[in-house]
Design a protein around this motif. Structure first.
Motif, PDB file in Angstrom:
ATOM      1  N   LEU A  40       3.486   1.928  -1.857  1.00 40.42           N
ATOM      2  CA  LEU A  40       3.988   2.029  -3.099  1.00 40.42           C
ATOM      3  C   LEU A  40       3.181   3.170  -3.630  1.00 40.42           C
ATOM      4  O   LEU A  40       3.950   3.714  -4.763  1.00 40.42           O
ATOM      5  CB  LEU A  40       3.867   0.609  -4.169  1.00 40.42           C
ATOM      6  CG  LEU A  40       4.913  -0.378  -3.649  1.00 40.42           C
ATOM      7  CD1 LEU A  40       4.441  -1.790  -4.486  1.00 40.42           C
ATOM      8  CD2 LEU A  40       6.217  -0.195  -3.821  1.00 40.42           C
ATOM      9  N   ASN A  41       2.138   3.233  -3.679  1.00 37.88           N
ATOM     10  CA  ASN A  41       1.274   4.493  -4.205  1.00 37.88           C
ATOM     11  C   ASN A  41       0.863   5.371  -3.158  1.00 37.88           C
ATOM     12  O   ASN A  41      -0.028   6.027  -3.421  1.00 37.88           O
ATOM     13  CB  ASN A  41       0.007   3.711  -4.909  1.00 37.88           C
ATOM     14  CG  ASN A  41       0.202   2.863  -6.006  1.00 37.88           C
ATOM     15  OD1 ASN A  41       1.150   3.104  -6.634  1.00 37.88           O
ATOM     16  ND2 ASN A  41      -0.332   1.808  -5.939  1.00 37.88           N
ATOM     17  N   SER A  42       1.742   5.580  -2.326  1.00 40.70           N
ATOM     18  CA  SER A  42       1.378   6.551  -1.218  1.00 40.70           C
ATOM     19  C   SER A  42       2.745   7.547  -0.887  1.00 40.70           C
ATOM     20  O   SER A  42       3.803   7.074  -1.189  1.00 40.70           O
ATOM     21  CB  SER A  42       1.291   5.908   0.309  1.00 40.70           C
ATOM     22  OG  SER A  42       0.856   6.972   1.128  1.00 40.70           O
ATOM     23  N   THR A  43       2.511   8.634  -0.341  1.00 36.73           N
ATOM     24  CA  THR A  43       3.389   9.588  -0.095  1.00 36.73           C
ATOM     25  C   THR A  43       4.093   9.260   1.335  1.00 36.73           C
ATOM     26  O   THR A  43       4.843   9.574   2.029  1.00 36.73           O
ATOM     27  CB  THR A  43       3.277  10.967   0.043  1.00 36.73           C
ATOM     28  OG1 THR A  43       2.231  11.290   0.990  1.00 36.73           O
ATOM     29  CG2 THR A  43       3.020  11.348  -1.484  1.00 36.73           C
ATOM     30  N   HIS A  66       0.746  -1.210  -0.082  1.00 34.42           N
ATOM     31  CA  HIS A  66       0.118   0.039   0.061  1.00 34.42           C
ATOM     32  C   HIS A  66       0.756   1.142  -0.075  1.00 34.42           C
ATOM     33  O   HIS A  66       0.320   2.320  -0.525  1.00 34.42           O
ATOM     34  CB  HIS A  66      -0.942  -0.140   1.157  1.00 34.42           C
ATOM     35  CG  HIS A  66      -2.074  -0.698   0.885  1.00 34.42           C
ATOM     36  ND1 HIS A  66      -3.354  -0.487   0.265  1.00 34.42           N
ATOM     37  CD2 HIS A  66      -2.116  -2.049   1.428  1.00 34.42           C
ATOM     38  CE1 HIS A  66      -4.073  -1.380   0.327  1.00 34.42           C
ATOM     39  NE2 HIS A  66      -3.546  -2.362   1.006  1.00 34.42           N
TER      40      HIS A  66
END
Length: 114
Positions: free
Chosen positions: A29-32, A27
């Motif tokens: 990977l697509n988060s800051t 999760h």
């Protein structure tokens, strides 16, 4: 010598921590935000941004305490499922460990991104 049931619970706890780490990383990977996971014999603490979740257990019975004040009770069963006996998480039916870990990771990472 450690009783077999205790050894099984120790292995299940280790597995639960492992799948939580995996889903939190996925999760992230697509988060800051990235999750930091600390594991001990009786607790898993997850930190994401300014949020945290502490998962504690003794002999399979546990509590999830959130930085938002949430409290969720669960039972880690010897067949590898997790049961939420008081209806937390929307069901009393046991969920397999993998699905429970993914849901926990998704909810924690989504709240941190908000």
């Amino acid at each position: 010598m450690t009783p077999p049931a205790t050894m099984v619970m120790t292995e299940l706890w280790t597995s639960f921590a492992s799948v939580l780490r995996s889903y939190l990383a996925a999760h992230g990977l697509n988060s800051t935000h990235q999750a930091v996971v600390e594991v001990s014999a009786d607790a898993i603490t997850i930190r994401v941004a300014d949020r945290w979740l502490r998962i504690e257990h003794v002999d399979g019975r546990g509590t999830m305490l959130g930085s938002d004040g949430s409290v969720t009770h669960f039972e880690l069963q010897q067949d590898g499922t997790i049961r939420f006996p008081d209806g937390d998480a929307g069901t009393e039916e046991p969920a397999d460990m993998d699905h429970a870990a993914e849901r926990i990771a998704r909810e924690l990472m989504t709240k941190a991104a908000a």
